[in-house]
Write an enzyme that holds these catalytic residues in place. Structure first.
Site, PDB file in Angstrom:
ATOM      1  N   ASP A   1      56.499  48.081  50.947  1.00 17.25           N
ATOM      2  CA  ASP A   1      57.498  48.671  51.846  1.00 17.25           C
ATOM      3  C   ASP A   1      58.353  47.543  52.428  1.00 17.25           C
ATOM      4  O   ASP A   1      59.319  47.114  51.806  1.00 17.25           O
ATOM      5  CB  ASP A   1      56.769  49.496  52.911  1.00 17.25           C
TER       6      ASP A   1
ATOM      7  N   ARG B   1      44.744  61.024  50.986  1.00 14.70           N
ATOM      8  CA  ARG B   1      44.476  59.995  49.973  1.00 14.70           C
ATOM      9  C   ARG B   1      43.946  60.602  48.677  1.00 14.70           C
ATOM     10  O   ARG B   1      44.086  60.043  47.601  1.00 14.70           O
ATOM     11  CB  ARG B   1      43.419  58.994  50.482  1.00 14.70           C
TER      12      ARG B   1
HETATM   13  P1  IMP Z   1      54.535  46.648  54.157  1.00 10.08           P
HETATM   14  O1  IMP Z   1      53.781  45.549  54.772  1.00 10.08           O
HETATM   15  O2  IMP Z   1      55.646  47.152  55.034  1.00 10.08           O
HETATM   16  O3  IMP Z   1      55.013  46.353  52.747  1.00 10.08           O
HETATM   17  O4  IMP Z   1      53.582  47.887  54.116  1.00 10.08           O
HETATM   18  C1  IMP Z   1      52.688  48.074  53.108  1.00 10.08           C
HETATM   19  C2  IMP Z   1      51.589  48.997  53.576  1.00 10.08           C
HETATM   20  O5  IMP Z   1      52.099  50.053  54.393  1.00 10.08           O
HETATM   21  C3  IMP Z   1      50.974  49.661  52.374  1.00 10.08           C
HETATM   22  O6  IMP Z   1      49.819  48.966  52.021  1.00 10.08           O
HETATM   23  C4  IMP Z   1      50.660  51.051  52.868  1.00 10.08           C
HETATM   24  O7  IMP Z   1      49.349  51.072  53.372  1.00 10.08           O
HETATM   25  C5  IMP Z   1      51.589  51.311  54.015  1.00 10.08           C
HETATM   26  N1  IMP Z   1      52.732  52.176  53.649  1.00 10.08           N
HETATM   27  C6  IMP Z   1      54.026  51.819  53.493  1.00 10.08           C
HETATM   28  N2  IMP Z   1      54.802  52.864  53.150  1.00 10.08           N
HETATM   29  C7  IMP Z   1      53.971  53.925  53.085  1.00 10.08           C
HETATM   30  C8  IMP Z   1      54.181  55.312  52.759  1.00 10.08           C
HETATM   31  O8  IMP Z   1      55.271  55.794  52.434  1.00 10.08           O
HETATM   32  N3  IMP Z   1      53.064  56.102  52.802  1.00 10.08           N
HETATM   33  C9  IMP Z   1      51.830  55.622  53.132  1.00 10.08           C
HETATM   34  N4  IMP Z   1      51.602  54.339  53.433  1.00 10.08           N
HETATM   35  C10 IMP Z   1      52.663  53.495  53.402  1.00 10.08           C
END
Ligand code: IMP
Ligand code: MG
Length: 183
Positions: free
Chosen positions: A104, A166
């Site tokens: 993300d 999940r």
């Molecule tokens: P980042 O650090 O922003 O890249 O977030 C990554 C983590 O956020 C992933 O490992 C997911 O656990 C969670 N995450 C990000 N987007 C989503 C989503 O759309 N649905 C569920 N979990 C998400």
């Protein structure tokens, strides 16, 4: 296919995911260089994806489960990544591939990648099933990406909202009223 009542629409069904997971495994095998392979599964989101993925990798490999969290219950990254890399101690010099459900903001992967390299693991690659299309500040980009999707909140196939969904075998967009009512 029976779709959960909280799902607005299905984005990726089981067959589509299965096919792409096989392709990702083939990409990893193409880079095999004889070094011991370790898959570091980012729990709990990467769990379902990783178990399908490693069953497509007919090579000697080890699996480590890493407790990582950055969301702490909501639908936006908290900006703080908590993790425990103790399971990776003793894997110096190996080829590590971190496996997560979704990229993300990229903060989770960037933070972990740096920490793993500091531990002395040989090389660190990353593999995510999903990558959201958006502007990012991080420099890290996953070597293996299953699908690029729009910037919306998705659940299923390991991805959760407040620890739910999940177990759905597909990936779907959650109805916005499910989280707007509770946040
Ligand atoms: P980042 O650090 O922003 O890249 O977030 C990554 C983590 O956020 C992933 O490992 C997911 O656990 C969670 N995450 C990000 N987007 C989503 C989503 O759309 N649905 C569920 N979990 C998400
Ligand atoms: Mg996660």
């Amino acid at each position: 296919m029976l779709v959960h009542q909280d799902i607005e629409r299905v984005l990726l069904d089981e067959e589509v995911i299965k096919h792409r997971v096989e392709e990702l495994a083939a990409e990893m095998l193409a880079k095999e260089d004889g070094r011991p392979l370790v898959l570091g599964i980012l729990m709990k989101g990467g769990l379902v994806f990783a178990t399908d993925l490693f069953r497509c990798l007919p090579v000697r490999l080890e699996i480590e489960c890493l407790n990582v969290s950055s969301y702490h219950g909501g639908t936006e990254s908290s900006g703080e990544v908590r993790f425990d890399l103790e399971p990776l101690e003793g894997h110096e010099g190996k080829r590590l591939i971190l496996v997560d459900d979704i990229f993300d903001t990229g903060l989770t992967m960037e933070t972990l990648k740096r920490a793993c390299l500091e531990l002395g693991v040989g090389t660190v690659e990353s593999c995510v099933l999903l990558k959201k299309k958006k502007e990012r500040e991080v420099a890290v980009n996953p070597e293996y990406v299953g699908f690029t999707i729009a910037d919306e909140f998705v659940v299923g196939y390991g991805l959760d909202y407040a620890e739910k969904y999940r177990n759905l075998p597909y990936i779907g967009v959650l109805k916005s009223e499910v989280y707007t009512c509770c946040e």
